[in-house]
Scaffold this motif. Structure first.
Motif, PDB file in Angstrom:
ATOM      1  N   MET A  74      51.315  17.567  51.470  1.00 28.18           N
ATOM      2  CA  MET A  74      50.043  17.499  52.176  1.00 28.18           C
ATOM      3  C   MET A  74      48.958  16.911  51.275  1.00 28.18           C
ATOM      4  N   LYS A  75      48.983  17.277  49.998  1.00 24.01           N
ATOM      5  CA  LYS A  75      48.009  16.703  49.058  1.00 24.01           C
ATOM      6  C   LYS A  75      48.233  15.209  48.895  1.00 24.01           C
ATOM      7  N   GLU A  76      49.500  14.783  48.881  1.00 27.63           N
ATOM      8  CA  GLU A  76      49.801  13.348  48.803  1.00 27.63           C
ATOM      9  C   GLU A  76      49.271  12.627  50.037  1.00 27.63           C
ATOM     10  N   TYR A  77      49.440  13.229  51.199  1.00 25.07           N
ATOM     11  CA  TYR A  77      48.909  12.654  52.442  1.00 25.07           C
ATOM     12  C   TYR A  77      47.400  12.465  52.342  1.00 25.07           C
ATOM     13  N   LYS A  78      46.703  13.484  51.872  1.00 23.17           N
ATOM     14  CA  LYS A  78      45.239  13.417  51.796  1.00 23.17           C
ATOM     15  C   LYS A  78      44.774  12.406  50.751  1.00 23.17           C
ATOM     16  N   LYS A  79      45.567  12.227  49.709  1.00 23.67           N
ATOM     17  CA  LYS A  79      45.183  11.317  48.627  1.00 23.67           C
ATOM     18  C   LYS A  79      45.541   9.872  48.929  1.00 23.67           C
ATOM     19  N   THR A  80      46.724   9.642  49.493  1.00 24.24           N
ATOM     20  CA  THR A  80      47.219   8.271  49.645  1.00 24.24           C
ATOM     21  C   THR A  80      47.348   7.807  51.089  1.00 24.24           C
ATOM     22  N   GLY A  81      47.336   8.747  52.039  1.00 26.88           N
ATOM     23  CA  GLY A  81      47.550   8.375  53.433  1.00 26.88           C
ATOM     24  C   GLY A  81      49.001   8.335  53.848  1.00 26.88           C
ATOM     25  N   ARG A  82      49.918   8.644  52.921  1.00 28.28           N
ATOM     26  CA  ARG A  82      51.340   8.686  53.293  1.00 28.28           C
ATOM     27  C   ARG A  82      51.558   9.790  54.312  1.00 28.28           C
ATOM     28  N   GLU A  83      52.211   9.449  55.422  1.00 25.09           N
ATOM     29  CA  GLU A  83      52.501  10.425  56.474  1.00 25.09           C
ATOM     30  C   GLU A  83      53.882  11.035  56.262  1.00 25.09           C
TER      31      GLU A  83
END
Length: 264
Positions: free
Chosen positions: A138-147
């Motif tokens: 979830m942190k990666e999603y918020k940082k990079t936009g990866r879904e």
């Protein structure tokens, strides 16, 4: 359109004998997430590794005839990784992840605690490791936009509408208060989305994905909803339809397919 199907096959060879391969060919899914494949690498025949239109990737349990997960992909992934960095459960073959440019799809098979307290305690240990792993994504999603879309058999029915006999299962694994509270935290505090419930917030009997082999559970639709697509908010908002296939039985679970207005 991106079509993702999830199915606990309860033995991949058994599911193929029951007609899974032609059904998969007819569905034209982009990604198929499999759980409980119950097979070792040496026993994978070519038709299981490469059914028409797909390439297969698998993560096997050390114990023969037990657990294991897999992915069938119509489009090759940029990377495929396994496990969550926890030897106890990685040895049971419970996590496999495929990455494309801006999307990751995970097939996850969470432990069942129904065989007794020892396995229930193991289930709680798994959840203790799985939650931080989810939080990292979830942190990666918020940082990079990866879904991320995490598909699979989570072995938890979240709410009373998610199983037929909820009153009779309040003290049984899969519907224990601690398990349900854990899933609530994943959804409400971490920000993950239960995609099926986003599309069908009030559906009861039609939402079930698993039926016990005991008694007349299938015939009477005494089922549970324990198979999920749990996704990051961006791609969850792109979900347009969900279907649970029950015309044929490949397993004691039914395939859950969700279409997303999304390109890999």
């Amino acid at each position: 359109m991106l079509r993702i199907t999830s199915l606990n096959v309860n033995g991949i060879r058994s599911a193929f004998r029951k007609g899974l391969q032609p059904w998969l060919a007819s569905q034209q899914a982009d990604v198929v997430c499999l759980q409980e494949i119950k097979i070792h690498a040496d026993d994978l025949s070519d038709d299981l590794l490469h059914p028409p239109g797909f390439s297969g990737h698998f993560y096997h349990a050390e114990k023969k005839g037990y657990s294991g997960v897999g992915l069938y992909m119509a489009k090759p992934a940029q990377a495929v990784t396994t496990g969550m960095g926890c030897d106890e459960f990685d040895n049971e073959g419970r996590i496999i992840r495929a990455d494309w440019k801006n999307l990751s799809v995970v097939s996850a098979y969470l432990p069942s605690g129904s065989s007794g307290d020892e396995r229930q305690q193991a289930k709680y240990r798994f959840l203790d490791h799985f939650a931080p792993w989810l939080d990292t994504m979830m942190k990666e999603y918020k940082k990079t936009g990866r879904e991320f879309v995490i598909c699979g058999d989570w072995n938890i029915a979240h709410h009373e509408i998610d199983l037929k006999n909820w009153k009779g299962n309040l003290k049984n694994s899969g519907f224990l208060p601690e398990e349900r509270a854990w899933l609530s935290k994943v959804l409400s505090e971490m920000g993950w989305v239960d995609v099926y419930r986003q599309l069908h917030p009030d559906t009861t009997g039609e939402a079930y994905t698993w039926w016990s082999n005991r008694g007349q559970a299938w015939a009477k639709n005494v089922g549970w909803r324990i198979d999920y697509h749990i996704a990051t908010p961006g791609i969850a908002a792109k979900a347009v339809s969900a279907a649970i296939y029950k015309d044929e039985r490949f397993s004691d679970h039914a395939p859950l397919t969700i279409d997303y207005d999304w390109g890999t």
